[in-house]
Design an enzyme around this catalytic site. Structure first.
Site, PDB file in Angstrom:
ATOM      1  N   HIS A   1       0.833  -1.205   0.000  1.00 45.58           N
ATOM      2  CA  HIS A   1       0.000   0.000   0.000  1.00 45.58           C
ATOM      3  C   HIS A   1       0.876   1.267   0.000  1.00 45.58           C
ATOM      4  O   HIS A   1       0.724   2.145  -0.857  1.00 45.58           O
ATOM      5  CB  HIS A   1      -0.910  -0.017   1.235  1.00 45.58           C
ATOM      6  CG  HIS A   1      -1.820   1.163   1.355  1.00 45.58           C
ATOM      7  ND1 HIS A   1      -3.151   1.129   1.000  1.00 45.58           N
ATOM      8  CD2 HIS A   1      -1.592   2.426   1.795  1.00 45.58           C
ATOM      9  CE1 HIS A   1      -3.697   2.314   1.207  1.00 45.58           C
ATOM     10  NE2 HIS A   1      -2.772   3.133   1.702  1.00 45.58           N
ATOM     11  N   GLU A   2       1.791   1.338   0.945  1.00 42.25           N
ATOM     12  CA  GLU A   2       2.624   2.545   1.049  1.00 42.25           C
ATOM     13  C   GLU A   2       3.548   2.670  -0.170  1.00 42.25           C
ATOM     14  O   GLU A   2       3.844   3.781  -0.617  1.00 42.25           O
ATOM     15  CB  GLU A   2       3.428   2.550   2.350  1.00 42.25           C
ATOM     16  CG  GLU A   2       2.571   2.528   3.627  1.00 42.25           C
ATOM     17  CD  GLU A   2       1.478   3.589   3.674  1.00 42.25           C
ATOM     18  OE1 GLU A   2       1.658   4.680   3.095  1.00 42.25           O
ATOM     19  OE2 GLU A   2       0.420   3.308   4.282  1.00 42.25           O
TER      20      GLU A   2
ATOM     21  N   GLU B   1      -4.792   7.702  -2.841  1.00 42.16           N
ATOM     22  CA  GLU B   1      -5.277   6.391  -2.384  1.00 42.16           C
ATOM     23  C   GLU B   1      -5.596   5.478  -3.557  1.00 42.16           C
ATOM     24  O   GLU B   1      -5.511   4.258  -3.436  1.00 42.16           O
ATOM     25  CB  GLU B   1      -6.490   6.551  -1.468  1.00 42.16           C
ATOM     26  CG  GLU B   1      -6.163   7.167  -0.114  1.00 42.16           C
ATOM     27  CD  GLU B   1      -5.127   6.404   0.701  1.00 42.16           C
ATOM     28  OE1 GLU B   1      -5.062   5.167   0.591  1.00 42.16           O
ATOM     29  OE2 GLU B   1      -4.360   7.051   1.436  1.00 42.16           O
TER      30      GLU B   1
ATOM     31  N   HIS C   1       1.714   4.537  -2.846  1.00 43.12           N
ATOM     32  CA  HIS C   1       1.807   5.995  -2.647  1.00 43.12           C
ATOM     33  C   HIS C   1       3.162   6.503  -3.129  1.00 43.12           C
ATOM     34  O   HIS C   1       3.266   7.556  -3.767  1.00 43.12           O
ATOM     35  CB  HIS C   1       1.681   6.338  -1.159  1.00 43.12           C
ATOM     36  CG  HIS C   1       0.285   6.266  -0.612  1.00 43.12           C
ATOM     37  ND1 HIS C   1      -0.744   7.022  -1.109  1.00 43.12           N
ATOM     38  CD2 HIS C   1      -0.241   5.541   0.414  1.00 43.12           C
ATOM     39  CE1 HIS C   1      -1.857   6.767  -0.408  1.00 43.12           C
ATOM     40  NE2 HIS C   1      -1.577   5.863   0.517  1.00 43.12           N
TER      41      HIS C   1
HETATM   42 ZN    ZN Z   1      -2.933   5.219   1.971  1.00 43.62          ZN
END
Ligand code: ZN
Length: 501
Positions: free
Chosen positions: A265-266, A295, A269
Site C-alpha cells: 500500500h505505502e 489512495e 503511494h
Molecule cells: Zn494510503
C-alpha cells in the site's frame, strides 16, 4: 518579463518547500526513531516550523508575484506548466492567507502532543485521557473552517483541502449510491460463510516478512536509491523531495497479510511521488494532486495488483520457499482465498476490499457529526460501537479496536477519510483505462512484470504531480468523471467468481 518573475516566484517557493521538508523529516523521525520523552520539544519545533512555513508562503510579495504572473500568463493553455504553477499556487495561497499563522502553529503543537498521547492511550484502552485534547482539536478545526465563510457544511473547507472540488454533499451522494450496490454484495457473501484465512495466522518471522515485501516493491519499481523503509505504529508514506520518498510499515508475527499489504500500500503511494516530473520539485506542483488520487494508487498496487490471482501465481511459489513449514501444505487457491477473505471485521486497515468502504463511511459520518457539533467527543466510543453493530454486525471488545484504532484524528488529519473510498473507486477506473491501452497487463503481472502498468500510470497520472485537479486527471486518463461502476464491476467479477454470487 514573466521569466524573471517566474524565477523569483520559484525561488520563494523553494524556500517554502525547504521548511516543509524540514517539518516532514521531524514528523517522520517522531513516528519512527524518536525516544518517547522527545515529544514535547519536538511538538514545539514542529509548531515553529509550520508557523515559519505559513508566514513565508503568505508573504504579500508572493501574492503580488502571483497576481502579476496570472495577468501575464492568463492566455496560456491550461496544461502549460508555468500557467499551472501559477494557477495551483494561487489557489493554495488564497487559501493559506485566510488562516492566521497562530492557528496553524496551535494546531501543529496540539496534534504533536495528542499523537504522542495516543501512542500510549491506545494500548492502555484509555480514550478518556485523550478527550480534552480531542475536543480542543475539533474546536481549532472549526475555527479553521470558519476562516472560509460561505461553506454549506462546516467540513467542506477541510474536505476541499484533501480532495479539491468535493464537498460533504457530493461525497454523501456518491457514498449512498455505492452503499446501495455494496450492502447486498456484502450480505450475499456473509450468507455463504467466509473462507479460511488461518494459513496467514501462523508464526512468520518479521525479518523474513520484511525481506519478501522489499523484493516485491523493488519489482513494482520503488527506487531504494530515492527512498527507504522503516517501521512505525501506523504506516505512512512521506515525501521530502522527489529524490527522497520514504515509506514505513509494521509487522505482526502472527499476521502475514498485515505487514505485507501495508508495505504494498505505502509503496503505491511512493511510486506516485517518485514518478512526478522532477521539474516540479520544490513547488506546489511537486506532490500528488489529492487524497483520493493518492489512495487510488496505494489501493491499486495493494489490491488490484497485489491481491490478484495472476500476481500470486508468480509469487506464491517464492513465498512457499521462504516459509516452507507454514505454507507447503497450503495450495495457491487456498492462499488466494485466504488473502481475499471477505467478512465484516473491526479494523479498517485489515478489512477486505468488499467491506472496507463501509468502515470509511462510518468515520466520514462521525467526523461530520463531530464538526457540526451534533456528536460530542464523550459519546464517540459508544456511537462507534453502535455503528459497527448496525453497519457491519460486529462489536469491538474495547476502544483499542474501536475509536482508538486510526491515527488520523489524533494526528490532526481531518477531512480525509472520504479519500480512501474515492481512491478505491478511481483505482478501478484507472486500471480499466490502462487495460484498454495495454490488454497484456494482466499476463505481464502473472510473470512478475509491472513496467507496462507503471509506465502507463506514470505517463497518465504520476508525472503530472498536482498540475491537474482530480476531475481533470480522471477525465484525461480515463475519458470519464468519478463513478462507482468500474469498481463495482471489479468487485462483482472477483468476488463473484470466488463466492459464486
Ligand atoms: Zn494510503
Amino acid at each position: 518579463m514573466s521569466d524573471s518573475l517566474l524565477n523569483e516566484l520559484k525561488n520563494r517557493l523553494h524556500e517554502v518547500a525547504d521548511l516543509a521538508q524540514a517539518g516532514s523529516v521531524l514528523n517522520w523521525d517522531m513516528a519512527t526513531y524518536m525516544p518517547p520523552k522527545g515529544a514535547p520539544q519536538r511538538g514545539r519545533a514542529l509548531a515553529t516550523l509550520s508557523k515559519l512555513h505559513h508566514e513565508k508562503f503568505t508573504d504579500p510579495a508572493v501574492g503580488h508575484l502571483l497576481d502579476q504572473l496570472e495577468a501575464q500568463l492568463g492566455d496560456r493553455p491550461d496544461d502549460d506548466d508555468d500557467a499551472a504553477l501559477v494557477r495551483v499556487t494561487l489557489r493554495e495561497y488564497n487559501r493559506a492567507v485566510k488562516v492566521p499563522a497562530s492557528l496553524v502553529g496551535e494546531i501543529s503543537e496540539l496534534t504533536s502532543t495528542l499523537y504522542d498521547a495516543w501512542t500510549r492511550a491506545r494500548p492502555a484502552n484509555d480514550f478518556a485521557s485523550l478527550m480534552p485534547m480531542l475536543e480542543r482539536e475539533i474546536d481549532l478545526y472549526r475555527q479553521m473552517a470558519n476562516c472560509f465563510p460561505g461553506y454549506r457544511h462546516i467540513s467542506d473547507p477541510l474536505i476541499d483541502f484533501s480532495d479539491y472540488g468535493m464537498s460533504a454533499e457530493s461525497i454523501r451522494s456518491i457514498f449512498s449510491e455505492l452503499r446501495a450496490e455494496l450492502v447486498p454484495i456484502v450480505k450475499a457473501i456473509i450468507e455463504q460463510g467466509s473462507a479460511d484465512d488461518s494459513p496467514l495466522h501462523q508464526i512468520y518471522p518479521e525479518t523474513d516478512q520484511e525481506a519478501f515485501g522489499v523484493e516485491i516493491i523493488k519489482a513494482y519499481g520503488y527506487d531504494f536509491e530515492r527512498g527507504r523503509q522503516d517501521r512505525t505504529h501506523h504506516p505512512f508514506m512521506t515525501r521530502f523531495s522527489g529524490n527522497d520518498v520514504r515509506i514505513t510499515t509494521r509487522f505482526r508475527e502472527n499476521a502475514l497479510d498485515d505487514g505485507l499489504f501495508s508495505t504494498l500500500h505505502e509503496a503505491g503511494h511512493a511510486l506516485y511521488e517518485q514518478g512526478i516530473d522532477p521539474k516540479f520539485d520544490g513547488t506546489p506542483l511537486g506532490g500528488g494532486t489529492s487524497t483520493g488520487v493518492h489512495e487510488s494508487q496505494s489501493r491499486l498496487w495493494e489490491n488490484i495488483v497485489g491481491r490478484s490471482h495472476g500476481f500470486w501465481s508468480q509469487y506464491y511459489p517464492q513465498l512457499q520457499v521462504m516459509f516452507p513449514e507454514q505454507l507447503n501444505t497450503v495450495s495457491l487457491e487456498e492462499f488466494y482465498r485466504a488473502i481475499n477473505v471477505a467478512k465484516p471485521s473491526l479494523i479498517r486497515v485489515d478489512a477486505d476490499e468488499v467491506t472496507y468502504n463501509l468502515h470509511v463511511m462510518i468515520r466520514f459520518d462521525l467526523e461530520l457529526g463531530l464538526m457540526e457539533g451534533s456528536l460530542e467527543v464523550k459519546d464517540l466510543p459508544e456511537i462507534w460501537h453502535s455503528r459497527y453493530a448496525s453497519d457491519l454486525g460486529v462489536t469491538a471488545p474495547d476502544d483499542r479496536d474501536g475509536v482508538l484504532q486510526d491515527v488520523h484524528w489524533y494526528t490532526g488529519i481531518f477531512g480525509y477519510f472520504q479519500g480512501y473510498t474515492l481512491g478505491n473507486l478511481m483505482s478501478a477506473q484507472f486500471y480499466d483505462a490502462a487495460l484498454r491501452a495495454h490488454p497484456a497487463i494482466p499476463a505481464e503481472i502473472a510473470e512478475g512484470k509491472f513496467d507496462t502498468l507503471r509506465s502507463w500510470l506514470t505517463e497518465n497520472i504520476y508525472r503530472h504531480g498536482s498540475k491537474f485537479t482530480t476531475d481533470e486527471l480522471l477525465r484525461r486518463a480515463t475519458g470519464e468523471g468519478l463513478g462507482i461502476q468500474a469498481w463495482i464491476n471489479y468487485i462483482r467479477g472477483k468476488y463473484g467468481e470466488m463466492y459464486k454470487l
